[in-house]
Design a protein around this motif. Structure first.
Motif, PDB file in Angstrom:
ATOM      1  N   PRO A 139       2.883   7.400  12.276  1.00 11.70           N
ATOM      2  CA  PRO A 139       2.919   8.864  12.384  1.00 11.70           C
ATOM      3  C   PRO A 139       1.940   9.530  11.420  1.00 11.70           C
ATOM      4  N   ALA A 140       1.303  10.589  11.875  1.00 13.29           N
ATOM      5  CA  ALA A 140       0.458  11.391  10.985  1.00 13.29           C
ATOM      6  C   ALA A 140       1.363  12.040   9.937  1.00 13.29           C
ATOM      7  N   GLY A 141       0.796  12.316   8.775  1.00 15.96           N
ATOM      8  CA  GLY A 141       1.546  12.997   7.724  1.00 15.96           C
ATOM      9  C   GLY A 141       2.321  12.084   6.797  1.00 15.96           C
ATOM     10  N   LYS A 142       2.170  10.772   6.962  1.00  9.42           N
ATOM     11  CA  LYS A 142       2.851   9.818   6.085  1.00  9.42           C
ATOM     12  C   LYS A 142       1.867   8.715   5.696  1.00  9.42           C
ATOM     13  N   PRO A 143       1.931   8.222   4.436  1.00  7.30           N
ATOM     14  CA  PRO A 143       1.063   7.099   4.052  1.00  7.30           C
ATOM     15  C   PRO A 143       1.381   5.867   4.890  1.00  7.30           C
ATOM     16  N   VAL A 144       0.373   5.062   5.140  1.00  8.82           N
ATOM     17  CA  VAL A 144       0.544   3.806   5.864  1.00  8.82           C
ATOM     18  C   VAL A 144       0.790   2.713   4.823  1.00  8.82           C
ATOM     19  N   PRO A 145       1.893   1.956   4.954  1.00  4.21           N
ATOM     20  CA  PRO A 145       2.144   0.878   3.982  1.00  4.21           C
ATOM     21  C   PRO A 145       1.220  -0.314   4.245  1.00  4.21           C
ATOM     22  N   VAL A 146       0.207  -0.445   3.408  1.00  6.98           N
ATOM     23  CA  VAL A 146      -0.775  -1.529   3.541  1.00  6.98           C
ATOM     24  C   VAL A 146      -0.473  -2.592   2.493  1.00  6.98           C
ATOM     25  N   SER A 147      -0.393  -3.835   2.927  1.00  7.87           N
ATOM     26  CA  SER A 147      -0.174  -4.965   2.027  1.00  7.87           C
ATOM     27  C   SER A 147      -1.492  -5.723   1.851  1.00  7.87           C
ATOM     28  N   VAL A 148      -1.662  -6.302   0.663  1.00  4.58           N
ATOM     29  CA  VAL A 148      -2.889  -7.021   0.325  1.00  4.58           C
ATOM     30  C   VAL A 148      -2.534  -8.447  -0.068  1.00  4.58           C
ATOM     31  N   SER A 149      -3.351  -9.395   0.388  1.00  5.34           N
ATOM     32  CA  SER A 149      -3.195 -10.782   0.002  1.00  5.34           C
ATOM     33  C   SER A 149      -4.579 -11.385  -0.222  1.00  5.34           C
ATOM     34  N   GLY A 179     -13.831   7.483  12.031  1.00  7.38           N
ATOM     35  CA  GLY A 179     -15.067   7.837  12.730  1.00  7.38           C
ATOM     36  C   GLY A 179     -16.314   7.545  11.919  1.00  7.38           C
ATOM     37  N   GLY A 180     -16.280   6.485  11.105  1.00  8.74           N
ATOM     38  CA  GLY A 180     -17.442   6.115  10.306  1.00  8.74           C
ATOM     39  C   GLY A 180     -17.613   6.919   9.026  1.00  8.74           C
ATOM     40  N   GLN A 181     -16.731   7.851   8.751  1.00  8.77           N
ATOM     41  CA  GLN A 181     -16.785   8.661   7.531  1.00  8.77           C
ATOM     42  C   GLN A 181     -15.651   8.261   6.594  1.00  8.77           C
ATOM     43  N   ILE A 182     -15.979   8.052   5.326  1.00  7.83           N
ATOM     44  CA  ILE A 182     -14.941   7.703   4.355  1.00  7.83           C
ATOM     45  C   ILE A 182     -14.072   8.927   4.095  1.00  7.83           C
ATOM     46  N   VAL A 183     -12.760   8.734   4.270  1.00  9.52           N
ATOM     47  CA  VAL A 183     -11.808   9.827   4.063  1.00  9.52           C
ATOM     48  C   VAL A 183     -10.929   9.598   2.835  1.00  9.52           C
ATOM     49  N   ALA A 184     -10.957   8.387   2.283  1.00 14.70           N
ATOM     50  CA  ALA A 184     -10.200   8.103   1.057  1.00 14.70           C
ATOM     51  C   ALA A 184     -10.880   6.963   0.308  1.00 14.70           C
ATOM     52  N   ALA A 185     -11.083   7.172  -0.979  1.00 15.28           N
ATOM     53  CA  ALA A 185     -11.681   6.170  -1.863  1.00 15.28           C
ATOM     54  C   ALA A 185     -11.247   6.510  -3.284  1.00 15.28           C
ATOM     55  N   PRO A 186     -11.342   5.552  -4.199  1.00 14.92           N
ATOM     56  CA  PRO A 186     -10.958   5.847  -5.578  1.00 14.92           C
ATOM     57  C   PRO A 186     -11.864   6.921  -6.177  1.00 14.92           C
ATOM     58  N   ALA A 236       1.081  -6.618  -6.942  1.00 10.89           N
ATOM     59  CA  ALA A 236       2.478  -6.863  -7.298  1.00 10.89           C
ATOM     60  C   ALA A 236       2.921  -6.053  -8.512  1.00 10.89           C
ATOM     61  N   SER A 237       2.052  -5.895  -9.504  1.00 11.60           N
ATOM     62  CA  SER A 237       2.456  -5.160 -10.704  1.00 11.60           C
ATOM     63  C   SER A 237       1.825  -3.771 -10.798  1.00 11.60           C
ATOM     64  N   ARG A 238       0.771  -3.533 -10.020  1.00 12.96           N
ATOM     65  CA  ARG A 238       0.133  -2.210 -10.020  1.00 12.96           C
ATOM     66  C   ARG A 238      -0.473  -1.992  -8.635  1.00 12.96           C
ATOM     67  N   SER A 239      -0.038  -0.927  -7.987  1.00 13.49           N
ATOM     68  CA  SER A 239      -0.499  -0.678  -6.620  1.00 13.49           C
ATOM     69  C   SER A 239      -1.900  -0.052  -6.607  1.00 13.49           C
ATOM     70  N   LEU A 240      -2.493  -0.070  -5.448  1.00 13.40           N
ATOM     71  CA  LEU A 240      -3.771   0.613  -5.237  1.00 13.40           C
ATOM     72  C   LEU A 240      -3.459   2.042  -4.826  1.00 13.40           C
ATOM     73  N   ALA A 241      -3.716   2.984  -5.697  1.00 12.69           N
ATOM     74  CA  ALA A 241      -3.358   4.379  -5.448  1.00 12.69           C
ATOM     75  C   ALA A 241      -4.020   4.937  -4.195  1.00 12.69           C
ATOM     76  N   THR A 242      -5.241   4.495  -3.899  1.00 10.38           N
ATOM     77  CA  THR A 242      -5.940   5.004  -2.720  1.00 10.38           C
ATOM     78  C   THR A 242      -5.139   4.709  -1.462  1.00 10.38           C
ATOM     79  N   PHE A 243      -4.655   3.488  -1.308  1.00 10.67           N
ATOM     80  CA  PHE A 243      -3.856   3.136  -0.137  1.00 10.67           C
ATOM     81  C   PHE A 243      -2.470   3.770  -0.203  1.00 10.67           C
ATOM     82  N   GLU A 244      -1.888   3.780  -1.376  1.00 11.42           N
ATOM     83  CA  GLU A 244      -0.517   4.259  -1.515  1.00 11.42           C
ATOM     84  C   GLU A 244      -0.382   5.767  -1.300  1.00 11.42           C
ATOM     85  N   THR A 245      -1.388   6.527  -1.691  1.00 10.03           N
ATOM     86  CA  THR A 245      -1.261   7.984  -1.633  1.00 10.03           C
ATOM     87  C   THR A 245      -2.008   8.644  -0.481  1.00 10.03           C
ATOM     88  N   PHE A 246      -2.902   7.903   0.204  1.00  5.17           N
ATOM     89  CA  PHE A 246      -3.639   8.527   1.297  1.00  5.17           C
ATOM     90  C   PHE A 246      -2.698   8.822   2.458  1.00  5.17           C
TER      91      PHE A 246
END
Length: 160
Positions: free
Chosen positions: A14-24, A56-63, A92-102
């Motif tokens: 859904p629009a309007g909510k952060p997407v939970p992205v996991s990293v490995s 669309g090829g444009q960066i919308v979120a970055a640190p 695991a001990s510190r999230s990526l704010a860009t993914f967490e807050t976008f």
């Protein structure tokens, strides 16, 4: 060989909510790695974890650019020794704010990527600037971390 995998629960999201992205992070040989640290995301210290989201090829979120070089100490406990093929969650001990807050506000196909860079020119570029102790022991571990730069395959997330 080292690879980064990004995953998200099935969509569309859904629009309007952060997407939970996991990293490995996974390697084909035994590895010594460090996860996301204070200053890793904004590039003010190593290891550098640089997330981005585009539409669309444009960066919308970055640190953001680094503002405060006063980053916390690198500790022996921040290092993880991995067996070949063993997955490592660097968040695991510190999230990526860009993914967490976008928050994607508009529908579309958002592309999430993450670059990991350990190619510092000097081991001291890994150290913290506040309360850094055990410098010889920490620098000995830094020297065991493989030097590489890798970017995840794009994770396409549908937002409706």
């Amino acid at each position: 060989m080292i690879r980064i995998e990004l995953t998200a629960p099935g969509g569309p999201h859904p629009a309007g909510k952060p997407v939970p992205v996991s990293v490995s992070v996974v390697g084909t040989t035994e590895l010594l790695l460090v996860g996301v640290l204070d200053g890793s995301e904004d590039g003010s210290r190593y290891p550098r974890y640089r997330p981005s989201v585009s539409l669309g090829g444009q960066i919308v979120a970055a640190p953001p650019a680094a503002e405060d070089p006063l980053v916390a100490a690198l500790r022996v406990s921040d290092f993880a020794r991995l067996a070949p093929g063993e997955p490592f969650d660097p968040c695991a001990s510190r999230s990526l704010a860009t993914f967490e807050t976008f928050v994607p506000e508009a529908p579309g196909s958002y592309v999430y990527t993450l670059a990991l860079d350990t190619q510092s020119s000097a081991p001291e570029q890994w150290l913290g600037r506040i309360n850094q102790t055990d410098v010889p022991e920490v620098l000995a571990l830094v020297s065991q971390v493989p030097r590489f730069r890798v970017t995840s395959p794009p994770l396409v997330v549908e937002v409706r």
